[in-house]
Scaffold this active site. Structure first.
Site, PDB file in Angstrom:
ATOM      1  N   ASP A 267       0.843  -1.203   0.000  1.00  0.00           N
ATOM      2  CA  ASP A 267       0.000   0.000   0.000  1.00  0.00           C
ATOM      3  C   ASP A 267       0.876   1.249   0.000  1.00  0.00           C
ATOM      4  OD1 ASP A 267      -1.968   1.886   0.221  1.00  0.00           O
ATOM      5  OD2 ASP A 267      -2.532   1.389   2.292  1.00  0.00           O
TER       6      ASP A 267
ATOM      7  N   ARG B 289     -11.085  -0.518   1.960  1.00  0.00           N
ATOM      8  CA  ARG B 289     -12.550  -0.623   1.958  1.00  0.00           C
ATOM      9  C   ARG B 289     -13.097  -0.858   0.557  1.00  0.00           C
ATOM     10  NH1 ARG B 289     -12.999   5.131   4.814  1.00  0.00           N
ATOM     11  NH2 ARG B 289     -11.028   4.348   5.625  1.00  0.00           N
TER      12      ARG B 289
ATOM     13  N   LYS C  93       1.534   7.937   0.341  1.00  0.00           N
ATOM     14  CA  LYS C  93       1.931   7.996   1.755  1.00  0.00           C
ATOM     15  C   LYS C  93       3.310   8.640   1.877  1.00  0.00           C
ATOM     16  CE  LYS C  93      -0.376   3.753   3.365  1.00  0.00           C
ATOM     17  NZ  LYS C  93      -1.273   4.374   4.340  1.00  0.00           N
TER      18      LYS C  93
ATOM     19  N   GLU D  33      -7.994   2.515   0.302  1.00  0.00           N
ATOM     20  CA  GLU D  33      -8.201   1.498  -0.741  1.00  0.00           C
ATOM     21  C   GLU D  33      -8.736   0.183  -0.175  1.00  0.00           C
ATOM     22  OE1 GLU D  33      -5.436   1.864   0.823  1.00  0.00           O
ATOM     23  OE2 GLU D  33      -4.994  -0.220   1.326  1.00  0.00           O
TER      24      GLU D  33
HETATM   25  N1  BES Z   1      -3.336   0.200   5.154  1.00  0.00           N
HETATM   26  C1  BES Z   1      -3.725   1.473   5.656  1.00  0.00           C
HETATM   27  C2  BES Z   1      -4.011   1.448   7.157  1.00  0.00           C
HETATM   28  C3  BES Z   1      -2.804   1.183   8.018  1.00  0.00           C
HETATM   29  C4  BES Z   1      -2.010   2.220   8.426  1.00  0.00           C
HETATM   30  C5  BES Z   1      -2.514  -0.102   8.429  1.00  0.00           C
HETATM   31  C6  BES Z   1      -0.901   1.971   9.212  1.00  0.00           C
HETATM   32  C7  BES Z   1      -1.411  -0.354   9.227  1.00  0.00           C
HETATM   33  C8  BES Z   1      -0.610   0.689   9.615  1.00  0.00           C
HETATM   34  C9  BES Z   1      -4.992   1.941   4.943  1.00  0.00           C
HETATM   35  O1  BES Z   1      -5.102   1.545   3.622  1.00  0.00           O
HETATM   36  C10 BES Z   1      -4.972   3.429   4.940  1.00  0.00           C
HETATM   37  O2  BES Z   1      -4.086   3.978   4.335  1.00  0.00           O
HETATM   38  N2  BES Z   1      -5.952   4.031   5.600  1.00  0.00           N
HETATM   39  C11 BES Z   1      -6.049   5.451   5.663  1.00  0.00           C
HETATM   40  C12 BES Z   1      -7.494   5.817   5.465  1.00  0.00           C
HETATM   41  C13 BES Z   1      -7.741   7.299   5.369  1.00  0.00           C
HETATM   42  C14 BES Z   1      -7.171   7.825   4.070  1.00  0.00           C
HETATM   43  C15 BES Z   1      -9.220   7.549   5.449  1.00  0.00           C
HETATM   44  C16 BES Z   1      -5.565   5.892   7.037  1.00  0.00           C
HETATM   45  O3  BES Z   1      -5.879   5.229   8.013  1.00  0.00           O
HETATM   46  O4  BES Z   1      -4.849   6.882   7.103  1.00  0.00           O
HETATM   47 ZN    ZN Z   2      -4.177  -0.198   3.116  1.00  0.00          ZN
HETATM   48 MN    MN Z   3      -4.120   2.849   2.301  1.00  0.00          MN
END
Ligand code: BES
Ligand code: ZN
Ligand code: MN
Length: 503
Positions: A270, A351, A277, A349
């Site tokens: 991701d 969800r 990120k 992504e």
């Molecule tokens: N895979 C990430 C969530 C995550 C973050 C898992 C750190 C493990 C460690 C997920 O896809 C994500 O990026 N979520 C975002 C959602 C936001 C953009 C609404 C998040 O949590 O920042």
């Molecule tokens: Zn993710």
């Molecule tokens: Mn993500």
């Protein structure tokens, strides 16, 4: 990708002279300011001398504190290993404190191939907990080292227990070995870097591994996904040269009357996509497929145990990359089943791929659906790094929380506040993929709920586990939990399936 190294688990009574092993592990605790060996299987003289030595060394007998001393005459083991039980009275011992102590000892006991574990276990349940702890703690991941460690790993653990002759023990030990294997295989997959583990290779690994089990594997490639309208997987996977896959795994014993569906998030890496990120710490996003790995090994474990329950696992595999065909912020995707989603942030992504998985799972009208995902950073803000959040149908949610408690995994029930629902309304599509930031773990769950199907106008019982924190341990190892991939929630899911099959 999955190591096959295995551990032989057997049991003997408390006459330890009957069995040769390189090491003997004993549990210690501190009571009235004195270190004591719990239910020592050594003679009174040796026990007293060793307790004095441990005291003189300043050993505190805390959890995870492991002390080695040379062997004594009462046993043939050349190494004595003392593991802190982390209690001040033996009456405080639980299955989980024993599981952690045994796991911690197995983890720190490198350099010996065989060991006797003489921890205080008065029942089959506690003996099984020790066996599980050893099977979980005895883990290494060296697939990517050109030189493997020269220190041998434990291949034989002999449990010293007064219930060694109990008729229930062999099955309990077999179950512990199966759980251990499932959790370790999950960790192997999580730890495998994304240049090796991508949707296609993940699917091939599932196929290969499943050959020796009563499982049917169907892989949907990008053509099939496009034909059937899996817009979530295709939208998320579009930015990568490595196309997405949906892997369906079926376990269907002839006499099963109930059907459980499992859905796992399998983002093999991701980057965040176009909503990219920050660089710091991004490498840990190789673990964003932990949900798919957990569901794969859950159904594998269920098949190995031969549970009388139909189970279907859906692994939603994609790589979230910012390539030229990537989904852009503002793009609208049509998900499996036809609902449309405006993608306001390509980093939300998980969800999107889970929406496809939940819809596909719902089509078969299972009796319950459980999904698991490293879905939100908000999970860690809400519950920390070791406690998973469980949401969804309240009865199912509470049952899962109770099971996780029983097996020694940390999880907590969280609500699905209805006021969050309008925050995922979109200006142009049926839904937006982001909404209220406060309580973001629950916002994500409210989004997922939109993709859970109904039977006779009643929503299929569904629970969602967000384990963004617990899936991957960036801190120090503890108990039976290693650094990096943890294999968290696999034991909870298998134990839940056992309960679900039984009633
Ligand atoms: N895979 C990430 C969530 C995550 C973050 C898992 C750190 C493990 C460690 C997920 O896809 C994500 O990026 N979520 C975002 C959602 C936001 C953009 C609404 C998040 O949590 O920042
Ligand atoms: Zn993710
Ligand atoms: Mn993500």
């Amino acid at each position: 990708m999955i190591n096959s190294s295995d551990l032989k688990l057997t049991a003997i009574g408390t006459d330890i002279k009957r069995k040769n092993a390189e090491a003997l592990v004993l549990g210690i605790y501190k009571s009235d300011d004195k270190v004591r060996i719990a239910n020592s299987v050594l003679g009174a003289q040796s026990t007293a001398t060793l307790e004095q030595t441990l005291n003189d060394l300043g050993v505190a007998a805390k959890a995870d504190e492991f002390t080695r001393l040379p062997g004594v005459e009462d046993s043939k083991a050349k190494v004595l290993g003392f593991i802190g039980l982390g209690v001040s009275e033996l009456s405080q011992l639980t299955a989980e404190t024993l599981r952690r102590a045994a796991g911690s000892a197995a983890r720190q006991l490198s350099g010996v191939k065989s060991a006797l574990f003489a921890l205080p276990t008065e029942s089959v349940e506690l003996t099984a907990a020790v066996a599980e702890g050893i099977a979980l703690g005895n883990y290494r991941f060296e697939n990517f080292r050109s030189k493997k460690s020269e220190k041998p790993q434990l291949t034989e653990a002999i449990l010293v227990t007064p219930v060694s002759a109990d008729k229930q023990l062999p099955a309990a030990l077999k179950r512990a070995a199966i759980l251990g294997r499932a959790v370790r295989a999950t960790r192997d997959l999580i730890n495998t870097p994304a240049n090796e583990l991508y949707p296609e290779s993940f699917a091939a690994t599932v196929r290969d591994y499943s050959k020796s089990l009563p499982l049917k594997v169907t892989v949907y490639d990008e053509k099939k996904l496009a034909k059937d309208g899996f817009g979530g997987l295709l939208g998320v996977g579009g930015g990568s040269d490595r196309p997405p896959r949906m892997v369906k795994i079926e376990y269907s014993p002839a006499k099963a009357s109930r059907h459980l569906a499992l859905v796992g998030k399998g983002i093999t890496f991701d980057t965040g996509g176009i909503s990219i990120k920050p660089a710091a710490g991004m490498h840990a996003m190789k673990s964003d497929m932990s949900g798919a790995a957990a569901m794969f090994q859950t159904i594998a474990g269920i098949a190995e145990l031969g549970l009388n329950l139909k189970v279907t696992a859906w692994l939603c595999l994609a790589e979230n990359m910012p390539g030229s065909r990537a989904t852009r912020p503002g793009d609208v995707l049509s998900m499996y089943g036809g609902k449309t989603v405006e993608v306001l942030n390509t980093d939300a992504e998980g969800r999107l791929v889970m929406a496809d998985g939940l819809m596909a799972a719902s089509e078969e009208k299972p009796d319950a659906i459980i999904d698991i995902a490293t879905l939100t950073g908000a999970q860690m803000l809400a519950l920390g790094l070791r406690t998973a959040g469980i949401m969804g149908d309240e009865a199912l949610r509470d049952q899962l929380v109770a099971v996780s408690d029983r097996v020694g995994e940390q999880a907590w029930g969280m609500p699905l506040p209805e006021e969050l629902r309008p925050s995922i309304d979109s200006q142009v599509a049926d839904l937006a993929n982001i909404g209220e930031r406060m309580g973001g773990m629950m916002t994500a769950a409210v989004f997922l709920q939109e993709f859970v199907g109904s039977v006779d106008d009643k929503q299929i019982p569904w629970a969602h586990i967000d384990f963004a924190g617990p899936a991957f341990n960036e801190g120090a190892p503890w108990g039976y939990t290693p650094k990096n991939g943890t294999g968290a929630q696999v034991r909870t899911l298998i134990a839940f399936a056992e309960e679900f099959a039984a009633n």
